[in-house]
Every structure is written in C-alpha cells, then in structure tokens.
Design a protein around this motif. Structure first.
Motif, PDB file in Angstrom:
ATOM      1  N   SER A 216      -4.077   3.214   0.991  1.00 52.56           N
ATOM      2  CA  SER A 216      -3.114   2.436   0.242  1.00 52.56           C
ATOM      3  C   SER A 216      -3.201   2.943  -1.214  1.00 52.56           C
ATOM      4  CB  SER A 216      -3.521   0.914   0.241  1.00 52.56           C
ATOM      5  OG  SER A 216      -4.798   0.669  -0.163  1.00 52.56           O
ATOM      6  N   GLU A 217      -2.390   2.373  -2.166  1.00 53.11           N
ATOM      7  CA  GLU A 217      -2.487   2.905  -3.345  1.00 53.11           C
ATOM      8  C   GLU A 217      -3.461   1.925  -4.133  1.00 53.11           C
ATOM      9  OE1 GLU A 217       0.683   3.030  -6.652  1.00 53.11           O
ATOM     10  OE2 GLU A 217       1.247   3.921  -4.978  1.00 53.11           O
TER      11      GLU A 217
ATOM     12  N   ALA B 285      -9.357   3.687   2.332  1.00 48.25           N
ATOM     13  CA  ALA B 285      -9.282   4.662   1.256  1.00 48.25           C
ATOM     14  C   ALA B 285      -8.218   4.295   0.332  1.00 48.25           C
ATOM     15  CB  ALA B 285      -8.955   5.818   1.962  1.00 48.25           C
ATOM     16  N   GLU B 286      -8.529   4.366  -0.883  1.00 45.60           N
ATOM     17  CA  GLU B 286      -7.480   3.967  -1.960  1.00 45.60           C
ATOM     18  C   GLU B 286      -7.126   5.223  -2.633  1.00 45.60           C
ATOM     19  OE1 GLU B 286      -7.106  -0.423  -2.707  1.00 45.60           O
ATOM     20  OE2 GLU B 286      -8.587   0.131  -3.874  1.00 45.60           O
ATOM     21  N   THR B 287      -5.941   5.027  -3.099  1.00 46.29           N
ATOM     22  CA  THR B 287      -5.674   6.524  -3.830  1.00 46.29           C
ATOM     23  C   THR B 287      -5.480   6.298  -5.350  1.00 46.29           C
ATOM     24  OG1 THR B 287      -3.350   6.030  -3.602  1.00 46.29           O
ATOM     25  CG2 THR B 287      -4.305   7.165  -1.760  1.00 46.29           C
ATOM     26  N   GLU B 288      -5.400   5.029  -5.723  1.00 49.56           N
ATOM     27  CA  GLU B 288      -5.089   4.955  -7.086  1.00 49.56           C
ATOM     28  C   GLU B 288      -3.850   5.505  -7.788  1.00 49.56           C
ATOM     29  OE1 GLU B 288      -7.335   2.630  -8.558  1.00 49.56           O
ATOM     30  OE2 GLU B 288      -8.818   2.384  -6.931  1.00 49.56           O
TER      31      GLU B 288
ATOM     32  N   ILE C   8      -3.204   3.524   9.016  1.00 48.15           N
ATOM     33  CA  ILE C   8      -2.231   2.795   8.415  1.00 48.15           C
ATOM     34  C   ILE C   8      -2.080   3.125   6.902  1.00 48.15           C
ATOM     35  CG2 ILE C   8      -1.688   0.275   7.702  1.00 48.15           C
ATOM     36  CD1 ILE C   8      -3.533  -0.728  10.136  1.00 48.15           C
ATOM     37  N   TYR C   9      -0.788   3.274   6.613  1.00 47.22           N
ATOM     38  CA  TYR C   9      -0.669   3.609   5.135  1.00 47.22           C
ATOM     39  C   TYR C   9       0.255   2.546   4.447  1.00 47.22           C
ATOM     40  CZ  TYR C   9       0.966   6.779   1.534  1.00 47.22           C
ATOM     41  OH  TYR C   9       1.031   7.435   0.143  1.00 47.22           O
ATOM     42  N   ALA C  10      -0.458   1.932   3.808  1.00 47.03           N
ATOM     43  CA  ALA C  10       0.215   0.615   2.985  1.00 47.03           C
ATOM     44  C   ALA C  10       0.587   0.860   1.676  1.00 47.03           C
ATOM     45  CB  ALA C  10      -0.850  -0.513   3.383  1.00 47.03           C
TER      46      ALA C  10
END
Lengths: 358, 358
Positions: free
Chosen positions: A72-73, A102-105, A127-129
């Motif tokens: 996720s972001e 995992a966070e993409t920021e 899961i892409y949130a």
DNA sequence: GACGTAGGTCCTATGGAGGCC
DNA sequence: TGGCCTCCATAGGACCTACGT
C-alpha cells in the motif's frame, strides 16, 4: 548458543521411523496406511521434543508459503485506512496465514520493488491497497502471483474490493430525508456540473450518484452545491462560512466526507448554529474525528475491516467469480441528525443488507 | 499456467557454467578466482532471463530469512502508534528486509501463537511493540530468536526502545517557562501524591519527574494538580470545567497528553477563554488531533517513527550494547503557547540533541 | 588459475520394498 | 502365488559452501 530447532529427523530417530513417516503422520495424510501405533509414537516424540515444522522448508517444497503480501501507499500509517490492514490481518490469521507488509510511500518504482521483495519470498498472493479509491497500475513483475486490488481498481487485475458507495449514499440520504430534513438542503464537497478532474474517481462518482438519485426520487432539490477540493477541514469551513455570509440558511448539510463536516461544524459554531439542533449533518467515512465532534457525526462508514478481510478471502479462494466485490457501508447514526422517535422506527431501508447500524 | 520462475540452474545452463559459479558471481563473493569473462557471461544470462534468487531457498540454506517479525497488540490499527510500524518498515526496507506483521488484539495466548507463526518462518528477529509503554511478558517459545521491545519493556528481554520522556518533559516545560508563563500553572492528568496504580507506568513516572524537576528548578509552584485517569477528552474537559467553576483562573496548563488538552480547549472555550491567547497550553504525544485544534497544540511528540527505525537497527546490529535505548522527543512548537520573538530565539536547551524542532 | 562435484539446509511427493498370512 | 499391510528410499524444491580437480 542458538540450540538448533528440532527437525523431522530428530523426531524420526526418537520414534524409530523414517522422516517420511513423520511427515505423513504430522500432516494427517489420509489413504496411507501407517499403523495407528506408529502414529502415536511419532506424535509422542514430536510432543516430547517440541517439534514444529519449518515452514520455510515446507514452502520450498510445496510452493505454498502461506504468506500474503500487502502493498500500500500508506495504509499502515493512515489512520483512516489502517482498518484495511487490521481486517486482512485477522482473516489471514484465521486461515493460518501471515502478512508481509510493504509500503511505497508514493515513491517512484517502489511498487515494483515491493513486488520483487514479495515474489522473491514466494508469497501466495498480493493485496494491493490504496487509502483513497483510485485506479492503479500493477507492475508486470507480479508474474503469475494472484493479485487483489483493495479499495482500488486496476486495468491489470480482475478482482477488486470496494465499498458500496452507491447504496451507502442512498441509505444515508434516505435516513436524512426520512427524519424530515427535506428543506434547505446543501451538498458540500462537489457540484454536479463540475468537469471531471483528478478527484473525480469511480468512488466519488458513485457516492454522488447515490446522493442525487435519492434526492431526485424524493423530489428534493438542494438550495446549494458547494464545490471544493480537496475535502479538507479548512475547505469545508470556508465553504459553509461563505454560505452563511451570503445569508443562506441551510437546514441540512450533506458532506461528502467527515473532514468537510468537521469544517462545517466550525463555521456553524461561529455563527451560533449547532449541528443536530439547527442543522442536520450527514457525512461519509466514519473517520476517527467523527466521534470527537459535538454532537457526534452521523455518517456512512467506510467498511475497511470487512474489505480487508474480504480481500484475503478472495485470494485464498481460487473459485470465486472475478470482478468487483462491493462491501456494504454501515450507517453510524449519531447526534448530528435528530431522528424523531416515531420516524426512527419506520424508516424504510429497501437496500436492507447494507444497513448495518451500530 | 504459472510459468515457473527462472532458477540458478537456468542461468547456469545459458551461461555454460555450473550453478556454483552463478551463486558465487551473483553474490559478488570476493577471493574466488572466477574469470572476469565468466562473470560477464553469467550476469548477461541472468539479465536476459530476468533471474531473481529465490529467497525462500536461500533462507533455508543460510538460516537467514531477511525477515523481521513485528508483534503488537494493535499498532497497525492505532492511529497514534502506527508510526512505530512505519519507521520500522522504512528502516527494514533500507536493509533489504521485510516485515511480518502479527497483531494480538489483546487475546489470551495470541502472543504465543504469533511467536510460533513467526519463528516457524525463520524470522531473523522479533520486535514486540506496544501502543502505550508498559511491561510485557515474552513467551519462552521465542527460543534463540533475538527480540527487541518497542515502546515497552520486559523482564525477559534486554533491549528496549523507549521515548526519552524525562528529557522531553524537561524541554517542553522549559519552553513554557522561558516563554514567560510562570504564574497560575496547572498540571492536568496526574497528581504527585496519587498512589501508584495500573496507569503509573515507567513512562508516566519519567514524564512526571521531568515536569516537576524542571518546575522546581525554576522555583515555580503550580496552583493545582488535577488528577484524572484515563487521559481522555472527556476527563480533560471535566477537570478544567470544574476548575473554572471553582473560580480558579489558570494561565498555563501542562497536559499529560493531547487528549486531555483537547478536552481542556473545550472547557476553556465554553468559558470564553482561548488557548494561546488567555492560557498557554503544552502537552505530550503529538496526536493527530493536535493540528486539528485551534490554535494548534504545542506538544512534545512521541517519536514513534524514529523508535521503530531504531528497533530494526538494534535487531540487525548484533554488536550494540544491550539495554534501554532512549529516543528524543521533538518539540512541536505551535500556537497554543505564545512565544515572544525575542524569547524564542534565546530559549535555552541544554539537552540540545533532544530538541528537534520542526 | 579457473572451475565443478557433492553434500548440506528441511520438508514433501512418489513409487516401490519388505514382511506376513 | 498372490494379496495386504506397513513402511522407507529416493528424488525433488532452489540455494549455499567446503573441498577437490
């Protein structure tokens, strides 16, 4: 001196059988006729040694890691949407799975890297949130790993889990109208005639459609549409402030999210007006601030936990029919709308299942 | 039809070398005399095939998974403390690690289960975090897996990462006093003479000690200590409300957390008083609501992100000296304390490093 | 000097082996 | 000679590494 973990071989030795037998017995494999007595010996040995299978080794051999990746972001950090993670976490646990986070920021290429990091570790699914419903690109390096979009959609992926904005909007508007607030209604957040822009996502379109369809059905025509983006506290404040300055007196405000409502409360307060008493206010999301407000806000809640759980279920159930999966938005009925007793009990809710009041 | 991932063997075949060579070259092993030319061939082949090492297999053979387990009661979902995760996540990423998240939701035995779930997957270390600083028991089944307590302590574990409550308190009180607010000071949240109870954790003790040591040093004696637990909005409101009813006029309020401050704002507002203008207010935590308030709250921030990052660093650095690791609490200087220009620039901050103002 | 072989990590899947009646 | 029951050897899975050529 890290004493090593007990392995199958240890158990096998103690029980006087082969590792194969241990594997078969510990996994309760049917159709293999190992003596009941051997099974007992093996289990006893395993217990005695405190044996636990090494899931890394198992994953290598079965190609199933029992791990789900969650990208996720900023979900883990966003107070509104962390419910997504929580729901996913609980559901995953119930199925013996664990979550990689995992966070993409919002960094460029971070999604790609995250996908690599996850697929390198053989996650069973991803899961892409997103914190706000939007369309996202899924990098090609996911390969054949199943992906479910959560609170988002993608051209690259069939499955997505979304809140049922349309029905949610219908329900909260019905609540407002059924409570008798049909005059001097104001819609705060977006006007119908505004051209599509970056904010005009599918979710927003449906939310708006639900609102207006219901108003029209009931023959209610708002006296104003206040457009503002983004939907922040300050913008909500400003819009209502200006409205009051122009001497327009709203009796009901439909806010497109809770932050706008927060701003509206302030502007009303400065003018000596009070939500719930002088002006009915309804909103969307059930942000944390909704219950800090005075009176507390009546709002159609974003069902994040349920959405997160649903995403996990989709990932683990290969049989479901792919597509959009809509999760009902429960109404949180609180003080910002006065619901007369007698009305309260006869409010109609045709879209019944979406009316999870609590 | 999940086309399989390319493996070392594929690369080896294409490059015309053994898998050993591929392994050595891809891992940049020094001291091994492989021809530069072979290295080039191997890398080219790896690129062409899109080879990525299977980290599960690597973990099995090296006994290092490059995964850190993160256990908490409710961190991912708690809006205040999700910064812990975020910090850990970022730092882990920088070291090529990934985080397993497990939440216990306060259930009995859930920690034990979580530890099993994580050690079964060979995590390199475990971070055990709490949303509010407290002492926790670490189940014995962690075995030899390194553990770091985050925002918590434990008799079973040497390392713990905590906010530097004492210095943080000293700094925010100095700020208040240096700004000239030395009369009619009120401490809201806990009184010194209250017997120890479940709320009186180490963190609270240090926070209190920092406050009172500094007040005493400066010869300031508060006119009231308002005790209330828990530190909720409503309790803060009630305490200040009662104080004002009793005709006591505070000029400065030291709130033990932001929620109390929120309540205090309301009580002040009802009495026609305004924070920043009539009463200086300082607080602790830098909760999200701190910037929603009007005026925004001056507060000693809980440095959650930095704490999370630090925990990861400790886990990855086997060489550190074990014990308590204190992370500075940065001051967030905002409108609730009027700092005269000339004073602002000459405020003394002997505990300099803790004064990360932003 | 440049490389490969073999054995190790731990578990699963498969076919087939040994004993007994 | 077969059939049944009980069990195990072997060959992966993808990688690392000590040693040997």
């Amino acid at each position: 001196m890290a004493q090593k973990r007990v392995t199958m071989a240890d158990v096998a030795k103690l029980a006087g059988v082969s590792t194969t037998s241990v594997s078969l017995i510990m996994n309760n494999r049917q159709g293999t006729r190992l003596s009941a007595e051997a099974a007992i010996r093996v289990r006893a040995a395993a217990d005695e040694l405190g044996y636990r299978p090494n899931l890394t080794a198992r994953a290598l051999s079965t190609q199933k890691s029992h791990v789900i990746g969650f990208i996720s972001e900023q979900v883990a950090t966003d107070r509104l949407a962390s419910g997504l993670i929580r729901g996913a976490l609980q559901e995953a646990k119930r199925h013996g799975h664990v979550l990689f986070i995992a966070e993409t920021e919002g960094e460029e290429g971070a999604v790609h890297d995250a996908v690599d990091a996850l697929t390198d570790r053989q996650v069973d699914g991803i899961i892409y949130a997103a914190t706000r419903p939007q369309s996202l690109h899924v990098p090609a390096n996911v390969g054949s790993t199943p992906v479910v979009m959560l609170n988002a959609v993608s051209d690259d992926v069939a499955d997505s889990v979304l809140a049922d904005e349309y029905k949610g909007a219908r329900n909260i508007i019905r609540l407002l109208l059924d409570a008798g607030h049909t005059e001097n209604v104001v819609v705060l957040g977006r006007s119908l005639d505004h051209p599509a822009d970056e904010w005009f996502t599918v979710a927003v379109q449906r939310r708006l459609a639900g609102i207006w369809d219901t108003l029209r059905e009931r023959g209610v025509t708002p006296i104003a549409q206040l457009h503002c983006q983004p939907w922040s506290v300050i913008n909500g404040y400003q819009a209502i402030h200006d409205l009051l300055q122009a001497n327009v007196q709203p009796r009901a405000i439909i806010c497109l999210n809770d932050r706008l409502a927060f701003g509206a409360y302030r502007a009303l307060g400065e003018a000596g007006l009070k939500a719930g008493r002088d002006v009915a206010v309804v909103s969307f999301d059930d942000d944390d601030i909704a219950v800090y407000l005075d009176p507390m806000l009546t709002t159609a809640a974003a069902p994040f936990e349920e959405m997160g759980a649903h995403a996990v279920r989709l990932l683990l159930d290969g049989e479901h029919t792919p597509g959009e999966h809509l999760v009902p938005m429960p109404l949180r009925i609180r003080g910002s709308v006065k619901v007369p007793e007698k009305v309260g009990s006869r409010i109609e809710h045709p879209d019944d299942e979406t009316n999870w009041v609590r």
